[in-house]
Design a protein around this motif. Structure first.
Motif, PDB file in Angstrom:
ATOM      1  N   LEU A 120       0.823  -1.203   0.000  1.00  0.00           N
ATOM      2  CA  LEU A 120       0.000   0.000   0.000  1.00  0.00           C
ATOM      3  C   LEU A 120       0.859   1.255   0.000  1.00  0.00           C
ATOM      4  N   LYS A 121       0.352   2.261  -0.675  1.00  0.00           N
ATOM      5  CA  LYS A 121       1.030   3.542  -0.806  1.00  0.00           C
ATOM      6  C   LYS A 121       0.137   4.646  -0.254  1.00  0.00           C
ATOM      7  N   PRO A 122       0.729   5.757   0.146  1.00  0.00           N
ATOM      8  CA  PRO A 122      -0.096   6.864   0.651  1.00  0.00           C
ATOM      9  C   PRO A 122      -1.180   7.298  -0.330  1.00  0.00           C
ATOM     10  N   GLU A 123      -0.905   7.224  -1.613  1.00  0.00           N
ATOM     11  CA  GLU A 123      -1.905   7.615  -2.597  1.00  0.00           C
ATOM     12  C   GLU A 123      -3.081   6.651  -2.675  1.00  0.00           C
ATOM     13  N   ASP A 124      -2.989   5.519  -1.999  1.00  0.00           N
ATOM     14  CA  ASP A 124      -4.122   4.610  -1.904  1.00  0.00           C
ATOM     15  C   ASP A 124      -5.134   5.050  -0.852  1.00  0.00           C
ATOM     16  N   THR A 125      -4.787   6.046  -0.073  1.00  0.00           N
ATOM     17  CA  THR A 125      -5.691   6.533   0.955  1.00  0.00           C
ATOM     18  C   THR A 125      -6.993   7.020   0.331  1.00  0.00           C
ATOM     19  N   ALA A 126      -8.097   6.464   0.786  1.00  0.00           N
ATOM     20  CA  ALA A 126      -9.398   6.792   0.213  1.00  0.00           C
ATOM     21  C   ALA A 126     -10.476   6.061   0.989  1.00  0.00           C
ATOM     22  N   VAL A 127     -11.707   6.438   0.712  1.00  0.00           N
ATOM     23  CA  VAL A 127     -12.841   5.638   1.135  1.00  0.00           C
ATOM     24  C   VAL A 127     -13.092   4.603   0.050  1.00  0.00           C
ATOM     25  N   TYR A 128     -13.140   3.350   0.441  1.00  0.00           N
ATOM     26  CA  TYR A 128     -13.330   2.259  -0.502  1.00  0.00           C
ATOM     27  C   TYR A 128     -14.758   1.749  -0.434  1.00  0.00           C
ATOM     28  N   TYR A 129     -15.350   1.560  -1.587  1.00  0.00           N
ATOM     29  CA  TYR A 129     -16.712   1.083  -1.707  1.00  0.00           C
ATOM     30  C   TYR A 129     -16.745  -0.175  -2.563  1.00  0.00           C
ATOM     31  N   CYS A 130     -17.658  -1.057  -2.253  1.00  0.00           N
ATOM     32  CA  CYS A 130     -17.957  -2.146  -3.176  1.00  0.00           C
ATOM     33  C   CYS A 130     -19.336  -1.922  -3.764  1.00  0.00           C
ATOM     34  N   ALA A 131     -19.524  -2.423  -4.950  1.00  0.00           N
ATOM     35  CA  ALA A 131     -20.781  -2.259  -5.652  1.00  0.00           C
ATOM     36  C   ALA A 131     -21.088  -3.519  -6.440  1.00  0.00           C
ATOM     37  N   ALA A 132     -22.355  -3.825  -6.534  1.00  0.00           N
ATOM     38  CA  ALA A 132     -22.806  -5.016  -7.242  1.00  0.00           C
ATOM     39  C   ALA A 132     -23.558  -4.643  -8.507  1.00  0.00           C
ATOM     40  N   ARG A 133     -23.491  -5.537  -9.453  1.00  0.00           N
ATOM     41  CA  ARG A 133     -24.174  -5.384 -10.738  1.00  0.00           C
ATOM     42  C   ARG A 133     -23.712  -4.124 -11.453  1.00  0.00           C
ATOM     43  N   LEU A 134     -22.430  -4.134 -11.736  1.00  0.00           N
ATOM     44  CA  LEU A 134     -21.832  -3.031 -12.469  1.00  0.00           C
ATOM     45  C   LEU A 134     -22.340  -2.981 -13.900  1.00  0.00           C
ATOM     46  N   ASP A 135     -22.309  -1.775 -14.453  1.00  0.00           N
ATOM     47  CA  ASP A 135     -22.648  -1.608 -15.857  1.00  0.00           C
ATOM     48  C   ASP A 135     -21.487  -1.990 -16.758  1.00  0.00           C
ATOM     49  N   TYR A 136     -20.279  -1.750 -16.282  1.00  0.00           N
ATOM     50  CA  TYR A 136     -19.083  -2.012 -17.073  1.00  0.00           C
ATOM     51  C   TYR A 136     -18.024  -2.671 -16.211  1.00  0.00           C
ATOM     52  N   CYS A 137     -17.470  -3.723 -16.709  1.00  0.00           N
ATOM     53  CA  CYS A 137     -16.354  -4.418 -16.066  1.00  0.00           C
ATOM     54  C   CYS A 137     -15.480  -4.962 -17.183  1.00  0.00           C
ATOM     55  N   SER A 138     -14.497  -4.169 -17.561  1.00  0.00           N
ATOM     56  CA  SER A 138     -13.650  -4.529 -18.678  1.00  0.00           C
ATOM     57  C   SER A 138     -12.298  -3.867 -18.526  1.00  0.00           C
ATOM     58  N   ILE A 139     -11.428  -4.147 -19.453  1.00  0.00           N
ATOM     59  CA  ILE A 139     -10.097  -3.563 -19.421  1.00  0.00           C
ATOM     60  C   ILE A 139     -10.167  -2.050 -19.569  1.00  0.00           C
ATOM     61  N   ASN A 140     -11.225  -1.557 -20.163  1.00  0.00           N
ATOM     62  CA  ASN A 140     -11.348  -0.136 -20.449  1.00  0.00           C
ATOM     63  C   ASN A 140     -12.190   0.643 -19.442  1.00  0.00           C
ATOM     64  N   ASP A 141     -13.047  -0.046 -18.695  1.00  0.00           N
ATOM     65  CA  ASP A 141     -13.971   0.684 -17.844  1.00  0.00           C
ATOM     66  C   ASP A 141     -14.459  -0.187 -16.695  1.00  0.00           C
ATOM     67  N   ILE A 142     -14.475   0.383 -15.525  1.00  0.00           N
ATOM     68  CA  ILE A 142     -15.079  -0.216 -14.344  1.00  0.00           C
ATOM     69  C   ILE A 142     -16.015   0.843 -13.795  1.00  0.00           C
ATOM     70  N   ALA A 143     -17.296   0.647 -13.999  1.00  0.00           N
ATOM     71  CA  ALA A 143     -18.239   1.716 -13.684  1.00  0.00           C
ATOM     72  C   ALA A 143     -19.626   1.158 -13.462  1.00  0.00           C
ATOM     73  N   GLY A 144     -20.470   2.007 -12.904  1.00  0.00           N
ATOM     74  CA  GLY A 144     -21.850   1.669 -12.638  1.00  0.00           C
ATOM     75  C   GLY A 144     -22.010   1.047 -11.266  1.00  0.00           C
ATOM     76  N   GLY A 145     -23.026   0.235 -11.139  1.00  0.00           N
ATOM     77  CA  GLY A 145     -23.320  -0.406  -9.871  1.00  0.00           C
ATOM     78  C   GLY A 145     -24.698  -0.037  -9.374  1.00  0.00           C
ATOM     79  N   LYS A 146     -25.536  -1.030  -9.181  1.00  0.00           N
ATOM     80  CA  LYS A 146     -26.884  -0.784  -8.702  1.00  0.00           C
ATOM     81  C   LYS A 146     -27.002  -0.845  -7.187  1.00  0.00           C
ATOM     82  N   PHE A 147     -26.104  -1.571  -6.544  1.00  0.00           N
ATOM     83  CA  PHE A 147     -26.141  -1.726  -5.094  1.00  0.00           C
ATOM     84  C   PHE A 147     -24.761  -1.443  -4.538  1.00  0.00           C
TER      85      PHE A 147
END
Length: 127
Positions: free
Chosen positions: A89-116
């Motif tokens: 881990l690095k200092p730049e990893d500092t953040a609030v982390y969220y998990c989400a289910a049923r993403l709209d996009y899960c690919s090499i180009n995009d990780i986005a969306g999420g209904k829950f």
């Protein structure tokens, strides 16, 4: 309303490790072959970004370049749980982390969306 439950965040020194867990309601995994779960993070003053995702049905995973080789996403379908192992881990990893289910996009180009979504868990990496 449905909510994923996260755990494992905390304070760690640079170079250390944490493992985040995201437990979903059982019914979300009743049709897990169509399920897609991802991890996101939001650093102070920045937008929330997707960093990793997984399809539990076939185990395909994707990572943002900034965490590739350091973070590993995995799932335990029997426990309806997705994990994010974070190493070096690095200092730049500092953040609030969220998990989400049923993403709209899960690919090499995009990780986005999420209904829950989970409530978010704080990860702080000190120098």
């Amino acid at each position: 309303e449905v909510q994923l439950v996260e755990s494992g965040g905390g304070l760690v020194q640079a170079g250390g490790s944490l493992r985040l867990s995201c437990k979903a309601p059982r019914w979300l995994f009743d049709d897990y072959e169509e399920e897609v779960i991802g991890w996101f993070r939001q650093a102070p003053g920045k937008e929330r970004v997707g960093i990793s995702c997984i399809s539990p049905s076939d185990g395909r995973t994707y990572y943002k370049d900034s965490v590739k080789g350091r973070f590993t996403i995995s799932s335990d379908n029997a426990k309806n749980t997705v994990y994010l192992q974070m190493n070096n881990l690095k200092p730049e990893d500092t953040a609030v982390y969220y998990c989400a289910a049923r993403l709209d996009y899960c690919s090499i180009n995009d990780i986005a969306g999420g209904k829950f979504w989970g409530q978010g868990t704080q990860v702080t990496v000190s120098s």
